[in-house]
Design an enzyme around this catalytic site. Structure first.
Site, short mmCIF file in Angstrom:
data_model
loop_
_atom_site.label_atom_id
_atom_site.label_comp_id
_atom_site.label_asym_id
_atom_site.label_seq_id
_atom_site.Cartn_x
_atom_site.Cartn_y
_atom_site.Cartn_z
N GLY A 63 41.61 65.68 36.75
CA GLY A 63 42.33 66.94 36.65
C GLY A 63 43.53 66.88 35.75
O GLY A 63 43.92 67.89 35.15
N LYS A 66 41.80 66.38 31.58
CA LYS A 66 40.48 66.99 31.75
C LYS A 66 39.49 66.63 30.66
O LYS A 66 38.30 66.50 30.91
CB LYS A 66 40.63 68.51 31.82
CG LYS A 66 41.24 69.03 33.11
CD LYS A 66 41.31 70.54 33.11
CE LYS A 66 41.78 71.08 34.45
NZ LYS A 66 40.80 70.83 35.54
N ASN A 111 45.81 75.25 42.84
CA ASN A 111 45.12 75.57 41.58
C ASN A 111 43.80 76.27 41.86
O ASN A 111 43.15 76.00 42.87
CB ASN A 111 44.92 74.31 40.73
CG ASN A 111 43.59 73.65 40.99
OD1 ASN A 111 42.55 74.04 40.44
ND2 ASN A 111 43.58 72.62 41.85
N ARG A 112 43.44 77.15 40.96
CA ARG A 112 42.10 77.75 40.96
C ARG A 112 41.61 77.75 39.50
O ARG A 112 41.12 78.76 38.99
CB ARG A 112 42.12 79.16 41.56
CG ARG A 112 43.17 80.12 41.02
CD ARG A 112 42.96 81.52 41.61
NE ARG A 112 43.90 82.50 41.13
CZ ARG A 112 45.02 82.86 41.76
NH1 ARG A 112 45.32 82.31 42.92
NH2 ARG A 112 45.82 83.78 41.24
N GLY A 114 39.07 76.16 37.92
CA GLY A 114 37.65 76.43 37.71
C GLY A 114 37.00 75.59 36.64
O GLY A 114 36.22 76.11 35.81
N ASN A 150 34.73 62.11 35.66
CA ASN A 150 34.42 63.04 36.74
C ASN A 150 33.52 64.14 36.19
O ASN A 150 33.87 64.81 35.21
CB ASN A 150 35.73 63.62 37.28
CG ASN A 150 35.54 64.49 38.50
OD1 ASN A 150 34.96 65.55 38.43
ND2 ASN A 150 36.09 64.05 39.63
N SER A 184 35.01 70.84 44.59
CA SER A 184 36.04 71.79 44.15
C SER A 184 35.82 73.13 44.84
O SER A 184 34.69 73.62 44.92
CB SER A 184 35.97 71.97 42.63
OG SER A 184 36.81 73.05 42.24
N ASN A 186 36.90 75.90 43.66
CA ASN A 186 37.14 76.94 42.66
C ASN A 186 35.92 77.34 41.85
O ASN A 186 36.03 78.15 40.93
CB ASN A 186 38.27 76.49 41.74
CG ASN A 186 39.56 76.24 42.50
OD1 ASN A 186 39.94 77.04 43.34
ND2 ASN A 186 40.20 75.12 42.23
N THR A 187 34.76 76.75 42.16
CA THR A 187 33.48 77.18 41.60
C THR A 187 32.64 77.68 42.76
O THR A 187 32.33 76.91 43.67
CB THR A 187 32.76 76.04 40.88
OG1 THR A 187 33.55 75.60 39.77
CG2 THR A 187 31.39 76.48 40.38
N LYS A 220 32.67 62.74 45.30
CA LYS A 220 33.97 63.26 45.75
C LYS A 220 33.74 64.41 46.72
O LYS A 220 33.08 65.39 46.38
CB LYS A 220 34.80 63.73 44.56
CG LYS A 220 36.23 64.10 44.92
CD LYS A 220 37.09 64.27 43.68
CE LYS A 220 38.55 64.49 44.03
NZ LYS A 220 39.42 64.56 42.82
N ASN A 249 39.08 65.96 47.92
CA ASN A 249 39.51 66.98 46.96
C ASN A 249 40.59 67.87 47.58
O ASN A 249 41.09 67.57 48.67
CB ASN A 249 38.31 67.82 46.52
CG ASN A 249 38.39 68.29 45.09
OD1 ASN A 249 39.44 68.75 44.65
ND2 ASN A 249 37.29 68.19 44.36
#
Length: 360
Positions: A63, A66, A111-112, A114, A150, A184, A186-187, A220, A249
């Site tokens: 993160g 990236k 965070n979002r 994505g 990742n 995650s 955010n997806t 993860k 996460n």
């Protein structure tokens, strides 16, 4: 660093994502100018994560970098290993802005994002070149400065499992290890891949995709996974020969003690408020698997004391990210030094010896 409180004040005056871009650009420039040195750590910090050997158990979580632009410079900051990404097969812009929020009173971030990244096709050649350079300067040692990748799936993909298999095939001959990020928040519906037939299909195709490289593969997981799903997941990953878990996460939960004005924002919460949940999940998995499944613990790690507690609870290594935002670029070195003192004080000859000592 003595100047970091001033630098932080300046960075905090900027939008969080803009501040992050400035920092990663500076680290990328430092790497391009070869202004870094790979760290050889105190021998007591040596650890094993399955088949991986490291000179320090303190890693940088995915993160931060990236697109794999500055892993060597980040290793030079004191990390024993750096995980780049999340990288998806195709470039994607991520979710609409604003999508990154500081919670300074809570030492946290929401965070979002994505999975915003330039894509695997862009990162692949860059990482190949970077790792070749790393290999030339580490003097034949295989335990210095590990770089992991990742891997994620594109939001609009019709076959997300195929995305993961594609990423594994692409980076299996490049990275020191790979992380399958199915946690995650955010997806949409990504976390569905953590259980049942979806996980079985994923693991079958991912483990096949690495071919003869035998690159270590980690999964993860989310801190919000329920007990039944966790029990099934542990059985499945061990049956498929997954090399370890990264626990955990960001969380979609919101502890009641949060006081920052951004605490209501949608997205994954990281930093100090995540520590109790991540620590508890680590303990459950370590006791259930009795050391048979290596664990990297992440979520609220920001001090030598916390890192040591995670190791004694069963983690072979730890990762951090959010704590850097609040404590600065010397944090990895500070944790390494403090951790070495604690290990020697308690009579351990290495991190590996201390792993799981609380329950063994």
């Amino acid at each position: 660093m003595a100047f970091y409180p001033l630098a932080r004040k300046m960075l905090f005056a900027l939008d969080p994502e803009r501040a992050h871009d400035l920092v990663i650009n500076a680290m990328a420039a430092k790497q391009a100018l070869h202004q870094y040195k790979l760290q050889i750590h105190d021998p007591v910090l040596a650890t094993q994560i399955g088949r991986l050997s490291l000179t320090s158990p303190v890693g940088l979580a995915a993160g931060f970098d990236k697109d794999g632009r500055a892993p060597l410079a980040l290793l030079g900051a004191g990390f024993g290993f750096v995980e780049v990404g999340t990288l998806t097969p195709r470039a994607q812009t991520g979710n609409p802005k604003p999508r990154l929020f500081r919670l300074p009173e809570d030492q946290a971030v929401i965070n979002r994002l994505g999975f915003n990244n330039q894509g695997q096709m862009a990162a692949g050649p860059r990482l190949t070149h970077t790792i070749a350079r790393r290999d030339r300067i580490r003097g034949g040692r295989r335990d210095v400065g590990l770089i992991g990748v990742n891997i994620g799936a594109n939001k609009d993909s019709e076959d997300r499992v195929a995305d993961y298999a594609e990423g594994v095939a692409r980076f299996s001959g490049i990275a020191d290890y790979l992380t399958i990020n199915i946690s995650s928040p955010n997806t949409p519906r990504l976390r569905d891949l953590q259980s049942g037939d979806a996980l079985e299909n994923l693991l079958t195709r991912v483990m096949s995709a690495r071919g003869e490289s035998a690159v270590p593969i980690f999964v993860k997981i989310a801190p919000d996974i329920d007990d039944d799903a966790l029990g099934q997941l542990l059985g499945q990953v061990m049956r498929h020969g997954v090399d370890g878990l990264i626990v955990s996460n960001t969380t979609i939960a919101r502890p009641g003690h949060l006081i920052s004005e951004n605490a209501h924002e949608t997205g994954g919460l990281s930093g100090e408020p995540l520590a109790p949940r991540s620590r508890a999940l680590l303990g459950v998995i370590a006791r259930d698997t009795q050391g048979k499944l290596p664990i990297i613990s992440v979520g609220g790690v920001g001090s030598a004391e916390e890192a040591y507690a995670r190791i004694k609870a069963g983690a072979s290594a730890v990762q951090l990210y959010t704590a850097l935002v609040y404590k600065g670029p010397t944090l990895a070195g500070e944790i390494n030094r403090g951790l070495a003192k604690r290990l020697k004080r308690d009579g351990f000859s290495s991190v590996t010896e201390a792993v799981g000592s609380d329950y063994k």
